[in-house]
Write a protein that holds these residues in place. Structure first.
Motif, PDB file in Angstrom:
ATOM      1  N   UNK A   1       0.822  -1.192   0.000  1.00 21.65           N
ATOM      2  CA  UNK A   1       0.000   0.000   0.000  1.00 21.65           C
ATOM      3  C   UNK A   1       0.864   1.253   0.000  1.00 21.65           C
ATOM      4  N   UNK A   2       1.908   1.244   0.790  1.00 15.74           N
ATOM      5  CA  UNK A   2       2.783   2.422   0.871  1.00 15.74           C
ATOM      6  C   UNK A   2       3.419   2.734  -0.475  1.00 15.74           C
ATOM      7  N   UNK A   3       3.835   1.721  -1.199  1.00 14.26           N
ATOM      8  CA  UNK A   3       4.457   1.970  -2.504  1.00 14.26           C
ATOM      9  C   UNK A   3       3.429   2.485  -3.507  1.00 14.26           C
ATOM     10  N   UNK A   4       2.188   2.030  -3.398  1.00  9.22           N
ATOM     11  CA  UNK A   4       1.127   2.514  -4.278  1.00  9.22           C
ATOM     12  C   UNK A   4       0.865   3.999  -4.033  1.00  9.22           C
ATOM     13  N   UNK A   5       0.783   4.404  -2.763  1.00  8.96           N
ATOM     14  CA  UNK A   5       0.555   5.810  -2.427  1.00  8.96           C
ATOM     15  C   UNK A   5       1.731   6.653  -2.921  1.00  8.96           C
ATOM     16  N   UNK A   6       2.935   6.172  -2.721  1.00 12.58           N
ATOM     17  CA  UNK A   6       4.124   6.889  -3.184  1.00 12.58           C
ATOM     18  C   UNK A   6       4.104   7.049  -4.698  1.00 12.58           C
ATOM     19  N   UNK A   7       3.719   6.009  -5.407  1.00 17.12           N
ATOM     20  CA  UNK A   7       3.689   6.102  -6.874  1.00 17.12           C
ATOM     21  C   UNK A   7       2.592   7.052  -7.346  1.00 17.12           C
ATOM     22  N   UNK A   8       1.458   7.111  -6.640  1.00 16.18           N
ATOM     23  CA  UNK A   8       0.395   8.050  -7.018  1.00 16.18           C
ATOM     24  C   UNK A   8       0.835   9.491  -6.771  1.00 16.18           C
ATOM     25  N   UNK A   9       1.564   9.720  -5.682  1.00 21.26           N
ATOM     26  CA  UNK A   9       2.113  11.056  -5.412  1.00 21.26           C
ATOM     27  C   UNK A   9       3.036  11.492  -6.546  1.00 21.26           C
ATOM     28  N   UNK A  10       3.939  10.599  -6.903  1.00 24.30           N
ATOM     29  CA  UNK A  10       4.915  10.905  -7.947  1.00 24.30           C
ATOM     30  C   UNK A  10       4.226  11.164  -9.275  1.00 24.30           C
ATOM     31  N   UNK A  11       3.257  10.334  -9.619  1.00 26.26           N
ATOM     32  CA  UNK A  11       2.553  10.495 -10.892  1.00 26.26           C
ATOM     33  C   UNK A  11       1.735  11.789 -10.905  1.00 26.26           C
ATOM     34  N   UNK A  12       1.085  12.120  -9.787  1.00 28.52           N
ATOM     35  CA  UNK A  12       0.341  13.377  -9.710  1.00 28.52           C
ATOM     36  C   UNK A  12       1.295  14.552  -9.915  1.00 28.52           C
ATOM     37  N   UNK A  13       2.403  14.542  -9.229  1.00 30.71           N
ATOM     38  CA  UNK A  13       3.405  15.596  -9.387  1.00 30.71           C
ATOM     39  C   UNK A  13       3.845  15.697 -10.845  1.00 30.71           C
TER      40      UNK A  13
END
Length: 86
Positions: free
Chosen positions: A1-13
């Motif tokens: 889950x943590x890696x998914x949230x991190x990847x969504x942050x990066x993609x949004x940015x």
């Protein structure tokens, strides 16, 4: 889950930068957890709700865990539109 949230942050940015969204967005990457403070004003969050049906409270606190590959571009484009017109 943590890696998914991190990847969504990066993609949004990345999308905000790609769409040339006004403002500085690096704070989205430096924050941690399932939420991020977007920095949007209460007026901008109201427009997100009314025009785009993206529900962000007036504080600008965005649920990163609510983002997914299917809605991420829509959210980024909506952010761009509300930031460009204010």
């Amino acid at each position: 889950m943590a890696s998914r949230v991190t990847s969504m942050r990066k993609r949004l940015y990345d999308l905000l930068v790609e769409h040339q969204t006004p403002g500085e967005w690096a704070h989205i990457l430096s924050q941690r957890g399932m939420f991020a403070y977007s920095g949007l004003t209460p007026a901008q969050t109201e427009r997100l709700t009314i025009e785009y049906h993206i529900y962000v409270p007036p504080t600008g606190r965005l649920s990163i865990s609510g983002l997914n590959p299917g809605n991420l571009d829509y959210v980024a484009r909506a952010f761009t539109e509300v930031c460009k017109s204010t």
